[in-house]
Design a protein around this motif. Sequence first.
Motif, PDB file in Angstrom:
ATOM      1  N   VAL A 109      19.141  15.771 -17.747  1.00  0.00           N
ATOM      2  CA  VAL A 109      20.510  15.746 -18.277  1.00  0.00           C
ATOM      3  C   VAL A 109      20.648  14.624 -19.301  1.00  0.00           C
ATOM      4  O   VAL A 109      21.255  14.801 -20.362  1.00  0.00           O
ATOM      5  CB  VAL A 109      21.534  15.583 -17.131  1.00  0.00           C
ATOM      6  N   LEU A 112      19.319  15.689 -22.461  1.00  0.00           N
ATOM      7  CA  LEU A 112      20.268  16.586 -23.135  1.00  0.00           C
ATOM      8  C   LEU A 112      21.362  15.777 -23.835  1.00  0.00           C
ATOM      9  O   LEU A 112      21.769  16.111 -24.946  1.00  0.00           O
ATOM     10  CB  LEU A 112      20.911  17.545 -22.127  1.00  0.00           C
ATOM     11  N   PHE A 209       8.963  19.176 -12.743  1.00  0.00           N
ATOM     12  CA  PHE A 209       9.852  20.329 -12.566  1.00  0.00           C
ATOM     13  C   PHE A 209      11.279  20.032 -13.045  1.00  0.00           C
ATOM     14  O   PHE A 209      11.790  20.682 -13.943  1.00  0.00           O
ATOM     15  CB  PHE A 209       9.865  20.745 -11.090  1.00  0.00           C
ATOM     16  N   ILE A 213      13.087  21.806 -16.299  1.00  0.00           N
ATOM     17  CA  ILE A 213      13.984  22.967 -16.209  1.00  0.00           C
ATOM     18  C   ILE A 213      15.376  22.598 -16.699  1.00  0.00           C
ATOM     19  O   ILE A 213      16.106  23.440 -17.228  1.00  0.00           O
ATOM     20  CB  ILE A 213      14.004  23.558 -14.777  1.00  0.00           C
ATOM     21  N   THR A 214      15.750  21.317 -16.581  1.00  0.00           N
ATOM     22  CA  THR A 214      17.080  20.912 -17.029  1.00  0.00           C
ATOM     23  C   THR A 214      17.139  20.787 -18.546  1.00  0.00           C
ATOM     24  O   THR A 214      18.077  21.262 -19.179  1.00  0.00           O
ATOM     25  CB  THR A 214      17.471  19.564 -16.387  1.00  0.00           C
ATOM     26  N   PHE A 215      16.129  20.164 -19.127  1.00  0.00           N
ATOM     27  CA  PHE A 215      16.166  19.923 -20.573  1.00  0.00           C
ATOM     28  C   PHE A 215      15.637  21.126 -21.360  1.00  0.00           C
ATOM     29  O   PHE A 215      16.221  21.532 -22.360  1.00  0.00           O
ATOM     30  CB  PHE A 215      15.344  18.677 -20.916  1.00  0.00           C
ATOM     31  N   GLY A 217      14.888  24.262 -20.069  1.00  0.00           N
ATOM     32  CA  GLY A 217      15.206  25.586 -19.558  1.00  0.00           C
ATOM     33  C   GLY A 217      13.976  26.295 -19.050  1.00  0.00           C
ATOM     34  O   GLY A 217      12.937  25.684 -18.806  1.00  0.00           O
TER      35      GLY A 217
ATOM     36  N   THR B 165      17.084  30.942 -22.198  1.00  0.00           N
ATOM     37  CA  THR B 165      16.613  30.334 -20.966  1.00  0.00           C
ATOM     38  C   THR B 165      17.093  31.147 -19.772  1.00  0.00           C
ATOM     39  O   THR B 165      18.188  31.721 -19.806  1.00  0.00           O
ATOM     40  CB  THR B 165      17.078  28.865 -20.843  1.00  0.00           C
ATOM     41  N   LEU B 166      16.241  31.193 -18.736  1.00  0.00           N
ATOM     42  CA  LEU B 166      16.567  31.891 -17.491  1.00  0.00           C
ATOM     43  C   LEU B 166      16.584  30.846 -16.386  1.00  0.00           C
ATOM     44  O   LEU B 166      15.545  30.412 -15.911  1.00  0.00           O
ATOM     45  CB  LEU B 166      15.519  32.967 -17.206  1.00  0.00           C
ATOM     46  N   GLU B 167      17.775  30.424 -15.999  1.00  0.00           N
ATOM     47  CA  GLU B 167      17.896  29.250 -15.132  1.00  0.00           C
ATOM     48  C   GLU B 167      17.691  29.611 -13.666  1.00  0.00           C
ATOM     49  O   GLU B 167      17.824  30.759 -13.267  1.00  0.00           O
ATOM     50  CB  GLU B 167      19.282  28.625 -15.334  1.00  0.00           C
ATOM     51  N   GLN B 168      17.412  28.555 -12.879  1.00  0.00           N
ATOM     52  CA  GLN B 168      17.058  28.806 -11.478  1.00  0.00           C
ATOM     53  C   GLN B 168      18.277  29.007 -10.597  1.00  0.00           C
ATOM     54  O   GLN B 168      18.163  29.531  -9.510  1.00  0.00           O
ATOM     55  CB  GLN B 168      16.169  27.684 -10.923  1.00  0.00           C
ATOM     56  N   LYS B 176      24.610  24.051 -18.693  1.00  0.00           N
ATOM     57  CA  LYS B 176      24.218  24.274 -20.084  1.00  0.00           C
ATOM     58  C   LYS B 176      25.434  24.636 -20.938  1.00  0.00           C
ATOM     59  O   LYS B 176      25.517  24.257 -22.106  1.00  0.00           O
ATOM     60  CB  LYS B 176      23.173  25.386 -20.175  1.00  0.00           C
ATOM     61  N   LEU B 179      27.745  21.428 -21.386  1.00  0.00           N
ATOM     62  CA  LEU B 179      27.195  20.472 -22.351  1.00  0.00           C
ATOM     63  C   LEU B 179      27.170  21.049 -23.769  1.00  0.00           C
ATOM     64  O   LEU B 179      26.775  20.366 -24.702  1.00  0.00           O
ATOM     65  CB  LEU B 179      25.785  20.058 -21.941  1.00  0.00           C
ATOM     66  N   GLU B 181      25.159  23.275 -24.847  1.00  0.00           N
ATOM     67  CA  GLU B 181      23.791  23.576 -25.279  1.00  0.00           C
ATOM     68  C   GLU B 181      23.594  25.061 -25.555  1.00  0.00           C
ATOM     69  O   GLU B 181      22.666  25.447 -26.248  1.00  0.00           O
ATOM     70  CB  GLU B 181      22.783  23.105 -24.230  1.00  0.00           C
TER      71      GLU B 181
END
Lengths: 268, 251
Positions: A109, A112, A209, A213-215, A217, B165-168, B176, B179, B181
Amino acid sequence: MTSARRRTRGRLPVVLVLPAVVGLAFLLVPLVGLLVRAPWDTLPEQLFSSSVGEALRLSLVCASLATVVCLVLGVPLAWLLARGDVPGRGVLRALVTVPLVLPPVVGGVALLFVLGRRGLVGQYLDAWFGISLPFTTAGVVLAEAFVAMPFLVISVEGALRAADPRYEEAAATLGASRWLAFRRVTLPSILPGVVAGTVLCWARALGEFGATITFAGNFPGETTTMPLAVYLALETDPDAAIVLSVVLLLVSVGVLAALRDRWISGPS
Amino acid sequence: MRALALVVLLVVAGCGADSSGAEVGGAVDGRVTVFAAASLTETFTRLGEDFEAAHPGVEVVFNFGGSSALAQQINQGAPADVFASAAPANMTQVGDAGGISGAAVTFARNRLEIAVPKGNPAGITGLADFGDADAKIALCAEQVPCGAAAKRAFEAAGVTARPDTLEQDVKAVLTKVRLGEVDAALVYRTDVRSTGEVEGIEFPEADRTVNDYPIAPLAKARNAAGARAFIDHVRSDRGRAVLAEAGFDTP
């Protein structure tokens, strides 16, 4: 003299051996659990499926690139922390370790906030150069480097502080510039520390991980590294997740073992 | 742990003796452990406070998480009295393992909505915009329920989505959007309502994305009476009002 030496070498103290064995078991038993539960009959099939190969390739490429970034930036940073006369060095040293204690998701985050499309720096990258880092492979490399760099810096800095500065001083009295002394005297003497730090850094980047995945995707072929693939597979198909984990495990243990034999030739 | 439970029981018993007959659910006491889907965090926390207020001496303990993770925890023997899942499939996983007592009932329904950053900078109007290569799009991965629902919506609309993007999970998608994004994403209506930082756009194909939230008492519940009372509370008029306010449809 010889008998005293034999005694110190001979019997291992139980107070050390017992916790050591428990510690070893604590680290290895979950691994055994993974290997026992792995569906070995479908392993080859899973291994050669395109999605696994793709994720594995991406993981190896990104972790290696992140390690290069860490080396290029981290070794000079370690040198500055160990040798440079910078004010507030203790504080700087503590700040460098922040990514170690920060939950990686928070690190993502934070990245980001800075490099995102509306981030402090990212908005200008986007407006002036049309560069957008989130959701790209470059973003994966950055996220991994952010999390992994402290491992390298700490190892190299430790090696630098343990090294005898008098060799550098001798080189300086012989007319070498600090840069030449660093390259020809310091770096060779701390090479084991640099290699150990590089290995740690690469391993941490490979397993990254949360920040990734946060920055960056998650998109197959672009940003889906092995750990992300494992996490998503766990949602629907735990067997596939185990296969992916075992693959990641075998590859990383293989690479690390090879590196150790090649580079870190300690007393065995 | 057991000693603590005993103390709680004694205290509760003492309270009951003092105010006998004054309580609404006299048989309910002790601790009720509820495993609930992450999307129920806000509503169930409120309902838990209500429930504790209505039943003095009762303590409601929550474990919020992804429904599939919770189902696995329950099947591995985690101590829980109630399971509230965001998808029937995860309830079935527990039911197949003999983990639920009686039948699961649907207490809420959720549906997808388009979420865009405040001011909708990319001018998103509907699902068709999700096929635009220039727009930054976030979706849930197909492996998680919100991703499966999104897939049904795009099939119904005849749109080939081009996500970045395919988020979890759905909260990661929402982050996202918050923010800025991404230009658009598909999240649950309750997620849009949970924050003032995104705008929601409804779309006709959302009818295909409705998912049921089942709730059930668990077979190994230590507090079976508490479990039943909590489920009754969730399905009461008050419970339905709290759920509706958060954006759920209540059957």
